[in-house]
Every structure is written in C-alpha cells, then in structure tokens.
Design an enzyme around this catalytic site. Structure first.
Site, PDB file in Angstrom:
ATOM      1  N   HIS A  17       0.843  -1.203   0.000  1.00  0.00           N
ATOM      2  CA  HIS A  17       0.000   0.000   0.000  1.00  0.00           C
ATOM      3  C   HIS A  17       0.881   1.258   0.000  1.00  0.00           C
ATOM      4  O   HIS A  17       0.610   2.220  -0.718  1.00  0.00           O
ATOM      5  CB  HIS A  17      -0.866   0.063   1.268  1.00  0.00           C
ATOM      6  CG  HIS A  17      -1.927  -0.993   1.360  1.00  0.00           C
ATOM      7  ND1 HIS A  17      -2.086  -1.800   2.468  1.00  0.00           N
ATOM      8  CD2 HIS A  17      -2.900  -1.361   0.491  1.00  0.00           C
ATOM      9  CE1 HIS A  17      -3.114  -2.608   2.281  1.00  0.00           C
ATOM     10  NE2 HIS A  17      -3.614  -2.382   1.083  1.00  0.00           N
ATOM     11  N   LYS A  41     -15.902  -7.087   4.962  1.00  0.00           N
ATOM     12  CA  LYS A  41     -15.015  -7.910   5.790  1.00  0.00           C
ATOM     13  C   LYS A  41     -15.104  -7.472   7.262  1.00  0.00           C
ATOM     14  O   LYS A  41     -15.395  -6.318   7.540  1.00  0.00           O
ATOM     15  CB  LYS A  41     -13.575  -7.740   5.314  1.00  0.00           C
ATOM     16  CG  LYS A  41     -13.405  -7.979   3.828  1.00  0.00           C
ATOM     17  CD  LYS A  41     -12.107  -7.369   3.323  1.00  0.00           C
ATOM     18  CE  LYS A  41     -12.053  -7.373   1.813  1.00  0.00           C
ATOM     19  NZ  LYS A  41     -10.958  -6.574   1.259  1.00  0.00           N
ATOM     20  N   ARG A  90      -1.860  -5.886  -8.440  1.00  0.00           N
ATOM     21  CA  ARG A  90      -0.754  -6.798  -8.131  1.00  0.00           C
ATOM     22  C   ARG A  90      -0.555  -7.834  -9.222  1.00  0.00           C
ATOM     23  O   ARG A  90       0.546  -8.114  -9.646  1.00  0.00           O
ATOM     24  CB  ARG A  90      -1.016  -7.527  -6.810  1.00  0.00           C
ATOM     25  CG  ARG A  90      -0.847  -6.656  -5.601  1.00  0.00           C
ATOM     26  CD  ARG A  90      -1.396  -7.311  -4.392  1.00  0.00           C
ATOM     27  NE  ARG A  90      -2.814  -7.552  -4.550  1.00  0.00           N
ATOM     28  CZ  ARG A  90      -3.640  -7.894  -3.578  1.00  0.00           C
ATOM     29  NH1 ARG A  90      -3.170  -8.057  -2.368  1.00  0.00           N
ATOM     30  NH2 ARG A  90      -4.920  -8.078  -3.784  1.00  0.00           N
ATOM     31  N   SER A 128      -3.013  -7.703   2.869  1.00  0.00           N
ATOM     32  CA  SER A 128      -3.275  -7.551   4.311  1.00  0.00           C
ATOM     33  C   SER A 128      -3.718  -8.885   4.898  1.00  0.00           C
ATOM     34  O   SER A 128      -3.351  -9.232   6.027  1.00  0.00           O
ATOM     35  CB  SER A 128      -4.375  -6.508   4.543  1.00  0.00           C
ATOM     36  OG  SER A 128      -3.961  -5.259   4.082  1.00  0.00           O
TER      37      SER A 128
HETATM   38  O1  PNS Z   1      -8.657  -2.727   0.254  1.00  0.00           O
HETATM   39  P1  PNS Z   1      -9.927  -3.214  -0.372  1.00  0.00           P
HETATM   40  O2  PNS Z   1     -10.739  -4.010   0.630  1.00  0.00           O
HETATM   41  O3  PNS Z   1      -9.686  -3.971  -1.647  1.00  0.00           O
HETATM   42  O4  PNS Z   1     -10.793  -1.900  -0.756  1.00  0.00           O
HETATM   43  C1  PNS Z   1     -12.023  -2.013  -1.414  1.00  0.00           C
HETATM   44  C2  PNS Z   1     -12.730  -0.654  -1.441  1.00  0.00           C
HETATM   45  C3  PNS Z   1     -12.924  -0.124  -0.030  1.00  0.00           C
HETATM   46  C4  PNS Z   1     -11.913   0.338  -2.236  1.00  0.00           C
HETATM   47  C5  PNS Z   1     -14.112  -0.889  -2.136  1.00  0.00           C
HETATM   48  O5  PNS Z   1     -14.792  -1.904  -1.467  1.00  0.00           O
HETATM   49  C6  PNS Z   1     -14.971   0.360  -2.156  1.00  0.00           C
HETATM   50  O6  PNS Z   1     -14.765   1.226  -2.967  1.00  0.00           O
HETATM   51  N1  PNS Z   1     -15.946   0.453  -1.217  1.00  0.00           N
HETATM   52  C7  PNS Z   1     -16.843   1.578  -1.108  1.00  0.00           C
HETATM   53  C8  PNS Z   1     -18.273   1.220  -1.479  1.00  0.00           C
HETATM   54  C9  PNS Z   1     -18.519   1.458  -2.961  1.00  0.00           C
HETATM   55  O7  PNS Z   1     -18.362   2.551  -3.466  1.00  0.00           O
HETATM   56  N2  PNS Z   1     -18.920   0.380  -3.654  1.00  0.00           N
HETATM   57  C10 PNS Z   1     -19.159   0.396  -5.068  1.00  0.00           C
HETATM   58  C11 PNS Z   1     -17.881   0.118  -5.838  1.00  0.00           C
HETATM   59  S1  PNS Z   1     -18.255  -0.109  -7.502  1.00  0.00           S
END
Ligand code: PNS
Length: 159
Positions: A17, A41, A90, A128
């Site tokens: 990150h 999660k 990644r 993570s």
């Molecule tokens: O580190 P992660 O868990 O891969 O992050 C995922 C994250 C938080 C970036 C994604 O789940 C997100 O954007 N969540 C916000 C809710 C949202 O906007 N959902 C629609 C996405 S199309």
C-alpha cells in the site's frame, strides 16, 4: 490542482500500500488515503486504529492526508474534491474485480477517473489478509509491513 483518492480497507496497511501511496504522492498535488469503514469484511483493526496507523506511517509525505469514509466511494470523492481514484494492481487476478469497480464507479460519476499503478514486483504477492494470517500463526511479517504496524499486530494478537 489535482487531488487523488487512494481507497482501501488497510487492515493493516502493508508496504505494498505504501508503495502505491508514495508513488501517487509524486504524481498528484494532494493524495487523500480513504479508509473504508463499512467493508463487508470483519476487520482486525477498527477504522480509527487504521486511520491512526496510516497517519503515523505516512507522516513524512507532506501532501498525503488520511481519513475514513462510509458509503459510496465516488460520492466521497466528489465531497472531498478528488477527481482521480488510484488503485494498485498486483496480478492478473486483481484485474477483473478492479475493472468491474472502475467501470461501475465511472457509471456512477463520469467526472472521476480511476488510475491503476502496478505494484512493485517485490509486493506482488503481498496482501493484508496474508499478513494477518502469518502474524496469527506466529510467523514473521518483517519487511512486509512498516515496523510500527508489526508492533501493532503483535499488541493486537497478544490481547
Ligand atoms: O482494500 P480493499 O478491501 O480492496 O478496498 C475495497 C474498497 C474499499 C476500495 C471498495 O470496497 C470500495 O470502494 N468500497 C466503497 C463502497 C462502494 O463505493 N462500492 C461500489 C464500488 S463499484
């Protein structure tokens, strides 16, 4: 002035990150790292703890700030005047999910672009979840996360 958003769960923040955040900080005027509060999660660290650890490990980057968000990412980006979302890729396995999110986010708000940075090869196997699993099972996570995060993982698992 272009403000970029680097969103994620950061549970906990890894060196992968930080690679993405640091590179984004050289590309954009300001970078807002956004900790997702309501991810599906169950996190090991609370949103407050994740924000605090990110603030500590990003303290040297003057144009990087940290905050937590709930709800739709594009709405949060709009509220905070961010026009770019930066994500790290990644491996090919990340691509399909990230493409789906990027296209959906563009559908929700066409003024916000998603930009992908390839992670450094040394971080391509890092996540993570795997860091938490290694720490839980007593392995070393040295070099995978900042020293401060290693310490916080140890404290959390000792409880
Ligand atoms: O580190 P992660 O868990 O891969 O992050 C995922 C994250 C938080 C970036 C994604 O789940 C997100 O954007 N969540 C916000 C809710 C949202 O906007 N959902 C629609 C996405 S199309």
């Amino acid at each position: 002035m272009v403000r970029a958003l680097v969103p994620g769960s950061f549970d906990p923040v890894t060196n992968g990150h930080l690679d993405i955040i640091g590179r984004a900080a050289t590309m954009f005027d300001s970078v807002l790292v956004a900790v997702a509060v309501n991810s599906s999660k169950t996190p090991m660290f609370s949103a407050d703890e994740r924000v605090r650890m990110l603030r500590e490990v990003c303290a040297d980057w003057r144009n990087v700030s940290i905050d937590a968000f709930e709800g739709l990412l594009v709405n949060y980006a709009f509220e905070r005047n961010a026009t770019v979302i930066v994500k790290g890729l990644r491996a090919v396995s990340d691509f399909e999910y990230e493409l789906q999110m990027a296209l959906m986010n563009r559908r929700l708000n066409q003024d916000i672009e998603t930009v992908f940075l390839m992670t450094g090869p040394e971080h391509s196997y890092l996540s993570s979840s795997i860091v938490k699993e290694i720490a839980r099972l007593g392995g070393t996570v040295e070099g995978l996360v900042p020293n401060r995060v290693e310490e916080l993982l140890r404290q959390k698992l000792a409880k």
